[in-house]
Design a protein around this motif. Structure first.
Motif, PDB file in Angstrom:
ATOM      1  N   LEU A 134     -48.810  -4.067  23.534  1.00 24.64           N
ATOM      2  CA  LEU A 134     -47.607  -5.035  23.773  1.00 24.64           C
ATOM      3  C   LEU A 134     -46.277  -4.471  24.178  1.00 24.64           C
ATOM      4  N   ALA A 135     -45.812  -3.210  23.305  1.00 24.81           N
ATOM      5  CA  ALA A 135     -44.902  -2.816  23.765  1.00 24.81           C
ATOM      6  C   ALA A 135     -44.496  -2.104  25.186  1.00 24.81           C
ATOM      7  N   ILE A 136     -45.673  -1.399  25.720  1.00 28.54           N
ATOM      8  CA  ILE A 136     -45.593  -0.791  27.105  1.00 28.54           C
ATOM      9  C   ILE A 136     -45.327  -1.882  28.124  1.00 28.54           C
ATOM     10  N   GLU A 137     -46.016  -3.348  27.903  1.00 23.98           N
ATOM     11  CA  GLU A 137     -45.867  -4.516  28.735  1.00 23.98           C
ATOM     12  C   GLU A 137     -44.379  -4.901  28.763  1.00 23.98           C
ATOM     13  N   GLN A 138     -43.613  -4.482  27.919  1.00 19.86           N
ATOM     14  CA  GLN A 138     -42.456  -5.277  27.781  1.00 19.86           C
ATOM     15  C   GLN A 138     -41.221  -4.239  28.374  1.00 19.86           C
ATOM     16  N   LEU A 139     -41.780  -3.188  28.876  1.00 19.08           N
ATOM     17  CA  LEU A 139     -40.912  -2.062  29.732  1.00 19.08           C
ATOM     18  C   LEU A 139     -40.658  -3.024  31.098  1.00 19.08           C
ATOM     19  N   ASP A 140     -39.594  -3.119  31.523  1.00 22.91           N
ATOM     20  CA  ASP A 140     -39.042  -3.607  32.606  1.00 22.91           C
ATOM     21  C   ASP A 140     -38.922  -2.533  33.747  1.00 22.91           C
ATOM     22  N   LEU A 141     -39.711  -2.576  34.642  1.00 22.84           N
ATOM     23  CA  LEU A 141     -39.912  -1.653  36.074  1.00 22.84           C
ATOM     24  C   LEU A 141     -39.584  -2.287  37.319  1.00 22.84           C
ATOM     25  N   ARG A 142     -39.142  -3.549  37.462  1.00 22.49           N
ATOM     26  CA  ARG A 142     -39.179  -4.280  38.506  1.00 22.49           C
ATOM     27  C   ARG A 142     -38.245  -3.749  39.691  1.00 22.49           C
ATOM     28  N   GLY A 143     -37.237  -2.951  39.131  1.00 21.52           N
ATOM     29  CA  GLY A 143     -36.411  -2.422  40.339  1.00 21.52           C
ATOM     30  C   GLY A 143     -36.859  -1.138  41.268  1.00 21.52           C
ATOM     31  N   HIS A 144     -38.270  -0.964  40.954  1.00 19.06           N
ATOM     32  CA  HIS A 144     -38.613   0.473  41.591  1.00 19.06           C
ATOM     33  C   HIS A 144     -39.908   0.137  42.596  1.00 19.06           C
TER      34      HIS A 144
END
Length: 391
Positions: free
Chosen positions: A84-94
């Protein structure tokens, strides 16, 4: 990085946890060093443990686990929350995301216009190929705790298999791991061997009359097998390292076995440059210490299984014994002492140089450029084939 593709790359890195600086963190540091401004996303971060490493001072974003009690000291207790935690990281800007994964990092979420490359140190071994060994060694083969453990590991396997499809391109740290990636996920992987600091060692010193092993003293490293073999033979052995097995190993060892605990890197280098041979018994994905020993000109006597088969040449840079037993190890040491193999220090060191940092950087640049160029032109379906062909 070389090339016009790399110069326009907007990249981020993801890693499970940054609470120490071992093999996987060294690979992450080597990859991230090419992009000093690139952020790193991780579940848990302990800045004190990275203070004197190349990762100190980086832009690091953590997950909600960071705020839970004792997260930096005992992050393993939060394993059920990690998918669950790894899916909450927001990497949209890359545009490019490189995950350095041995557990859940490859499960980060990316969009269709983002290239996700996963450098796999291994699939989750305790959930897949070491599943039954893990239950047995942990005393979880029966009872309520055993049933709960099996249920949890079933959940982990289900999530792990599903998240494998989130990756566009796989890189593996050895052909051994690439085969496991295919077995587990049915995905091809290009091989990118980890960088080894071979220049820290020299191979022209005098050899002393002792054998050496260096490892964390935990069950899967099989230092117990090495201690048993040398206790039986009476040959002098020096053990560098610490861990949960240390007390038990000391109790079982003969007077010819010397434990010196964790050592500074300079001491490890010194012992590798003076030992008669380096001894190894683990089933490792790659195994950096046998390569370091060869950089120091030391022959390696290792169980002929796993990543070590790709780094040690039997009969030229070491001796690979066929069975993971003390008897098989002792037979190999006897063959070595009887001079059945011609093992020259310079030849041994040349083998280690195949895995030096510059070789890693060249291969890394080629793979990254090929992956992104093909992804931009033809999409993810072609990116894996282009990556595997890159040299």
């Amino acid at each position: 990085m070389n090339g016009q593709v790399a110069s326009r790359m907007n990249i981020a890195f993801a890693h499970e946890w940054l609470v120490g600086y071992a093999g996987s963190e060294r690979v992450l540091a080597a990859m991230a060093s090419e992009f000093p401004q690139a952020p790193i996303f991780t579940l848990v971060h302990d800045p004190a443990k990275l203070a004197d490493t190349p990762l100190a001072g980086r832009d690091i974003t953590t997950s909600f686990i960071q705020r839970l009690p004792g997260a930096t000291r005992k992050h393993q207790r939060y394993l059920p929350l990690m998918p669950l935690a790894i899916e909450q990281l927001d990497l949209r800007g890359h545009e490019v995301v490189v995950s350095s994964s041995h557990a859940v990092a490859k499960g980060v979420l990316t969009r269709a216009d983002q290239l996700h490359i996963s450098y796999m140190h291994t699939p989750i071994r305790y959930a897949w190929d070491l599943y039954h060994d893990y239950l047995e060694h942990s005393g979880l083969t029966r009872g309520v705790r055993g049933a709960l453990a099996r249920l949890f590991l079933h959940y982990i396997r289900t999530w792990d298999a599903a998240s494998a499809n989130r990756v566009d391109v796989y890189w593996a740290n050895s052909h051994y791991v690439a085969r496991r990636i295919w077995k587990t996920y049915r995905r091809e992987a290009a091989v990118l061997y980890p960088p080894v600091a071979v220049d820290r060692f020299r191979a022209d010193g005098q050899r002393d009359d002792f054998y050496l092993t260096a490892s964390r003293l935990v069950p899967y490293k099989r230092v117990d097998l090495i201690v048993e073999a040398f206790t039986q033979s009476g040959r002098p052995l020096v053990v560098i390292g610490d861990g949960s097995e240390r007390g038990r190993l000391i109790q079982s060892a003969g007077a010819n076995v010397t434990f010196i605990g964790e050592q500074p890197h300079a001491s490890l280098v010194d012992h590798m440059q003076r030992c008669r041979a380096f001894v190894y018994a683990a089933d490792e994905d790659f195994g950096i210490t046998p390569v370091e020993a060869q950089a120091a000109g030391a022959p390696v006597i290792a169980w002929g299984h796993g990543g070590v088969c790709e780094t040690v040449v039997h009969g030229e840079t070491g001796v690979l014994y066929p069975h993971q037993t003390s008897a098989s190890l002792n037979e190999a040491v006897s063959a070595f002492e009887e001079g059945r193999f011609v093992l020259e220090a310079e030849v041994i060191r040349q083998q280690a140089q195949r895995f030096d940092a510059e070789t890693f950087r060249r291969r890394y640049r080629a793979l990254l450029d090929a992956s992104l160029a093909t992804f931009r032109q033809a999409g993810p379906a072609e990116a894996t084939r282009a990556t595997a062909a890159a040299e």
